[in-house]
Design a protein around this motif. Structure first.
Motif, PDB file in Angstrom:
ATOM      1  N   VAL A 139       0.854  -1.186   0.000  1.00 50.63           N
ATOM      2  CA  VAL A 139       0.000   0.000   0.000  1.00 50.63           C
ATOM      3  C   VAL A 139       0.893   1.239   0.000  1.00 50.63           C
ATOM      4  O   VAL A 139       1.860   1.309   0.760  1.00 50.63           O
ATOM      5  N   SER A 140       0.576   2.206  -0.843  1.00 49.82           N
ATOM      6  CA  SER A 140       1.321   3.471  -0.858  1.00 49.82           C
ATOM      7  C   SER A 140       0.428   4.591  -0.342  1.00 49.82           C
ATOM      8  O   SER A 140      -0.747   4.699  -0.711  1.00 49.82           O
TER       9      SER A 140
ATOM     10  N   ASP B 169      -8.496   0.354  -6.464  1.00 51.59           N
ATOM     11  CA  ASP B 169      -7.594  -0.791  -6.300  1.00 51.59           C
ATOM     12  C   ASP B 169      -7.293  -1.038  -4.824  1.00 51.59           C
ATOM     13  O   ASP B 169      -7.258  -2.173  -4.375  1.00 51.59           O
ATOM     14  N   PHE B 170      -7.093   0.052  -4.063  1.00 46.19           N
ATOM     15  CA  PHE B 170      -6.853  -0.103  -2.624  1.00 46.19           C
ATOM     16  C   PHE B 170      -8.062  -0.747  -1.956  1.00 46.19           C
ATOM     17  O   PHE B 170      -7.927  -1.650  -1.134  1.00 46.19           O
TER      18      PHE B 170
ATOM     19  N   GLY C 286      -3.709   5.619 -10.648  1.00 48.69           N
ATOM     20  CA  GLY C 286      -4.065   4.743  -9.536  1.00 48.69           C
ATOM     21  C   GLY C 286      -3.007   4.668  -8.463  1.00 48.69           C
ATOM     22  O   GLY C 286      -2.983   3.742  -7.656  1.00 48.69           O
ATOM     23  N   GLN C 287      -2.116   5.638  -8.412  1.00 50.23           N
ATOM     24  CA  GLN C 287      -1.045   5.693  -7.416  1.00 50.23           C
ATOM     25  C   GLN C 287      -0.842   7.132  -6.938  1.00 50.23           C
ATOM     26  O   GLN C 287      -0.921   8.059  -7.746  1.00 50.23           O
TER      27      GLN C 287
ATOM     28  N   LYS D 157      -7.958  -4.523  -2.843  1.00 47.67           N
ATOM     29  CA  LYS D 157      -6.871  -5.354  -2.312  1.00 47.67           C
ATOM     30  C   LYS D 157      -6.732  -5.246  -0.798  1.00 47.67           C
ATOM     31  O   LYS D 157      -6.208  -6.147  -0.152  1.00 47.67           O
TER      32      LYS D 157
ATOM     33  N   ASP E 231      -2.025   4.805  -3.421  1.00 51.66           N
ATOM     34  CA  ASP E 231      -3.294   4.167  -3.094  1.00 51.66           C
ATOM     35  C   ASP E 231      -4.181   5.043  -2.226  1.00 51.66           C
ATOM     36  O   ASP E 231      -5.408   4.921  -2.270  1.00 51.66           O
TER      37      ASP E 231
ATOM     38  N   VAL F 282      -9.170   7.267  -1.440  1.00 48.74           N
ATOM     39  CA  VAL F 282      -8.418   6.058  -1.799  1.00 48.74           C
ATOM     40  C   VAL F 282      -8.787   5.627  -3.212  1.00 48.74           C
ATOM     41  O   VAL F 282      -9.834   6.002  -3.740  1.00 48.74           O
ATOM     42  N   THR F 283      -7.908   4.833  -3.800  1.00 46.35           N
ATOM     43  CA  THR F 283      -8.188   4.306  -5.133  1.00 46.35           C
ATOM     44  C   THR F 283      -9.094   3.074  -5.036  1.00 46.35           C
ATOM     45  O   THR F 283      -9.174   2.420  -3.991  1.00 46.35           O
TER      46      THR F 283
ATOM     47  N   MET G 139      -3.367   9.853  -8.598  1.00 46.14           N
ATOM     48  CA  MET G 139      -4.338   8.849  -8.163  1.00 46.14           C
ATOM     49  C   MET G 139      -5.424   8.648  -9.211  1.00 46.14           C
ATOM     50  O   MET G 139      -5.851   7.524  -9.494  1.00 46.14           O
TER      51      MET G 139
END
Length: 332
Positions: free
Chosen positions: A29-30, A265-266, A76-77, A269, A79, A262-263, A72
């Motif tokens: 996680v970033s 993807d976060f 997507g970064q 996952k 997260d 948050v994304t 983001m």
């Protein structure tokens, strides 16, 4: 009774196993560490809780509102952006949410980001009739100018900041000059902070622009004055926030919406941590005290996060399940 006990033990075992599996699935996680103190502390609070409580592997990356949001939204970064002042990106964020790229979680600052004109609490206590900016302007004797105590002063926002424009326009709108007040430019954020510290050290009055949450308001008790009107966004955008607006009207500063973003993807996952992200919020008073502690102890953002977790367990343990809270406490 034995069957009930056996069922309880089995359920606890299954829950623990599920929790371990979810933690293992959290993965990398970033988190954006924005370049102001409250957001930096929030990033490390999240890092510590996500790593020790949920088993995530967290990387903290440098961030700022506009570039972090763009990254983001488009890549997507990172997260997660713990403290996103969303008014600056409201339209684009709404679109990203509608299209499923980003998720707006909890309002990190429960009070929102606050701006306004403030006076020291000791002045407010001694003069309970001062509730509004207009009330303060009736008492120029209480707010001496730093260079010439025979005059009164309104202290402006630092040079080059957007609030310098709005404060100058409001200074004209309330007719402060005609009431004996000059508009004082302290030149920098450090100069502004120093003017407040000096006022408290010498027990002198001070009137001017400031915002929360900040270390200064965590260290020195200040009272925000009302402008006597509601915030008028249309007038603000058309005049109050425009340099040298010819005819500014009295207006109130907006309260900024500050959310964790948050994304998608976060959320997928690290779903195990989404309940935390959707719940976690703190008030400006608490943040201010943490920032004041950092200032006094020359602490880093991570130091501030650990101080918060050690000092305010009654607050943050409500954000997580009891077993997560125990893991975090054990890691401190």
């Amino acid at each position: 009774m034995k069957k009930l006990l056996a069922s309880t033990i089995l359920a606890a075992g299954l829950y623990a196993a599920a929790g371990s599996a979810q933690a293992a699935e959290c993965g990398d996680v970033s988190i954006a560490e924005m370049n102001w103190a409250s957001a930096g502390v929030a990033a490390y609070v999240d890092k510590i809780i996500l790593e020790s409580g949920y088993g995530c592997k967290v990387t903290v990356v440098t961030g700022d509102t506009m570039p972090t949001f763009a990254s983001m939204n488009e890549k997507g970064q990172p997260d997660m952006a713990p403290e996103m002042w969303v008014n600056a990106v409201r339209t684009a964020l709404d679109q990203a949410i509608a299209e499923g790229r980003l998720i707006q979680a909890a309002p990190l600052l429960s009070d929102g980001g606050v701006e306004g004109w403030w006076i020291p609490k000791f002045i407010a206590d001694a003069n309970p009739d001062i509730k509004t900016v207009e009330d303060a302007l009736k008492r120029p004797d209480l707010f001496p100018a730093p260079e010439d105590p025979t005059k009164a002063a309104v202290t402006n926002c630092p040079s080059g900041w957007n609030c310098q424009v709005s404060t100058a326009n409001l200074y004209r709108a309330v007719g402060a000059k005609d009431k004996g007040f000059e508009l004082v430019d302290t030149g920098s954020a450090a100069g502004l902070d120093g003017s407040i510290a000096n006022a408290f050290e010498n027990k002198k009055g001070w009137l001017g622009y400031y915002w929360a949450p900040t270390a200064i308001l965590g260290k020195y008790e200040m009272v925000k004055l009302s402008f006597g009107v509601e915030h008028d966004k249309a007038a603000w955008d058309a005049c109050t926030a425009i340099p040298d607006c010819p005819d500014p009207k009295v207006n109130a500063y907006p309260v900024s919406d500050v959310f964790t973003v948050v994304t998608k993807d976060f959320a997928e996952k690290a779903g195990v941590a989404m309940d935390y992200v959707k719940t976690r919020k703190w008030d400006n008073g608490t943040v201010g005290k943490v920032l004041a502690w950092m200032d006094e102890n020359q602490g880093t953002n991570e130091d501030g996060a650990r101080h918060f977790l050690e000092t305010y367990p009654d607050m943050w343990t409500t954000w997580v399940a009891p077993e997560v809270a125990e893991k975090v406490k054990a890691a401190l």
